[in-house]
Design a protein around this motif. Structure first.
Motif: not given
Ligand code: SF4
Length: 321
Positions: A83, A77-79
């Motif tokens: 990304t 879930r870490h951006d």
């Protein structure tokens, strides 16, 4: 489950100093405790490492660095992960269940043991669990077993999804022992079974994974993890593919391809990558994934399945035609 001593140090050096031949490090416990209940593992001492300062997710000029105790769900879930390295996030989210992902650490995931049913059943022989006892999977139930990197001693698949994505990205592990620290590429960390399937990696007794390093790769933003399994939730892979492509210039300029569910270790496919770089069709490149496969009686379908999984990943990355 057999009785064991329990300790929970706060300092890495203390934890390493406590470790001995009969001890085991406890992180999320999602594999270790299961196997202790089944009597497959029986450590005399558990060293709970959850208080150690082995957390953190950092993206910088040298790539992505993730502490070994970071939980699977938090990484996914870490951006920065989602990304810059979507194949890592997707591999994590396609693993286990939300409850397990909230407990299981990255280091523990990379060290998880095989799901071979004979390994988990102490009433049967198994070279990996009891060296020299035999491998009933060679002529028994082997539908879920490996077709790549096998030996007459063992054909168990490696169970981790995220390890496949990390091998595709040339990730490394930082290992720390009482003698100091060393860095090992994840591809070199895992060992094929050969005649010693009980030796699964190059981790030395008492050594700890402290960090995972993923080198920078700008075009890893364009990546995907595709996983085929018997059911769409909480199931291990029959065949999976971690694929990243650099689409500069209208075609595939470069590619990373690794597969899971089919190898005794996370399996990188340099021949497939080279074919894509050379401008071969997706179909022709994916067809090379079956090279060297040695299926058993029940898992020959994986030779075709792994090619189709790669093809699906490439098709998804190419976008609508
Ligand atoms: Fe054991 Fe490996 Fe054979 Fe499974 S495939 S029974 S883990 S030796």
């Amino acid at each position: 489950m057999r009785a064991f001593d329990f300790t929970a140090p706060r300092d890495v050096a203390d934890a390493l100093g406590m470790a001995g031949d009969a001890s085991a490090f406890l992180a999320g416990g999602t594999t270790l405790v299961d196997l202790m209940k089944l009597d497959v593992l029986a450590p005399e001492q558990l060293i709970d490492i959850n208080r150690l300062p082995l957390r953190g997710i950092r993206l910088g000029p040298d790539g992505l660095r993730v502490g070994a105790l970071e939980r699977m769900e938090d990484i996914a879930r870490h951006d920065a992960v989602a990304t810059h390295y979507p194949l890592i996030a997707q591999a994590l989210l396609l693993s286990a269940s939300p409850q397990l992902r909230n407990m299981a650490s990255l280091g523990g995931n990379l060290l998880q043991r095989t799901r071979c049913g004979y390994f988990r059943d102490v009433a049967t022989p198994c070279n990996k669990r009891a060296p020299g006892s035999g491998c009933p999977a060679q002529s028994g139930d082997n539908r879920a077993h490996a077709i790549l990197g096998t030996s007459a001693s063992c054909a168990a698949t490696h169970a981790s999804d995220v390890a496949v994505a990390l091998v595709a990205l040339d990730a490394s592990l930082v290992l720390r022992g009482t003698d100091g620290e060393r860095t090992v590429s994840l591809a070199a960390f895992y060992l094929r079974p050969g005649d010693t399937p009980h030796v699964e990696n190059v981790l030395r007794p008492g050594e700890l994974i402290t960090e995972v390093i993923v080198p920078p790769l700008e075009w890893a933003r364009h990546s995907v993890y595709v996983k085929v399994r018997d059911r769409q939730s909480y199931e291990f892979s029959l065949a999976s593919a971690a694929v990243a492509v650099d689409l500069r210039g209208g075609g595939v300029h470069d590619a990373r391809v690794a597969v899971g569910g089919v190898g005794t270790v996370p399996w990188r496919l340099p021949a497939v990558e080279a074919a894509l770089r050379a401008g071969e069709s997706h179909e022709a490149a994916a067809a090379l994934a079956g090279e060297g496969a040695r299926p058993l009686a029940g898992n020959a379908f994986k030779v075709t399945l792994v090619q189709r999984v790669i093809l699906r990943a490439l098709t998804e990355l190419a976008g609508p035609r």
